[in-house]
Design a protein around this motif. Sequence first.
Motif, short mmCIF file in Angstrom:
data_model
loop_
_atom_site.label_atom_id
_atom_site.label_comp_id
_atom_site.label_asym_id
_atom_site.label_seq_id
_atom_site.Cartn_x
_atom_site.Cartn_y
_atom_site.Cartn_z
N GLN A 1 0.82 -1.20 0.00
CA GLN A 1 0.00 0.00 0.00
C GLN A 1 0.86 1.26 0.00
O GLN A 1 0.55 2.23 -0.70
N ARG B 1 0.94 4.10 -2.93
CA ARG B 1 0.79 5.55 -2.68
C ARG B 1 1.95 6.32 -3.32
O ARG B 1 1.75 7.36 -3.94
N ASP C 1 1.47 6.26 -7.05
CA ASP C 1 0.36 7.17 -7.41
C ASP C 1 0.85 8.62 -7.44
O ASP C 1 0.48 9.39 -8.33
#
Length: 129
Positions: free
Chosen positions: A44, A48, A51
């Motif tokens: 995760q 992030r 992204d």
Amino acid sequence: MALAVTDDPDFSRLLENNEAPSKATIDRVNALLEEPMQRLRSIQAEIRHLDTLIQDLKEEEQATQSTINLYNGILSPIRRVPPEIWNEIFYHCLPTQRNPIMSTSDAPLLLTRVCSKWRSAALSSPHLW
């Protein structure tokens, strides 16, 4: 390598019914969850980060595309159309069913309102008037 849930007969049995797990099973499952939970947090965090990188690249892409669009506007072939061609195009814009009226919503006056180049071309063409 981590134990697959279905490799343990106690886990397989519990997955097939609604029995409550024993304290020992709960402790064992919690211990087995530590590694995949840590891996999930790591994944995760990486997502992030990626992204953010993707967003930065999209912004850079948009800025670059805007620059390209500006330069392409300068290179547009329409900028190099000779006045004689504009005059011929404008002539074909005149109404054919009636005489042109002097209205800013109708050719030839309408053509003089588009840009200075069109204004010059239209005003310098006697056959429009």
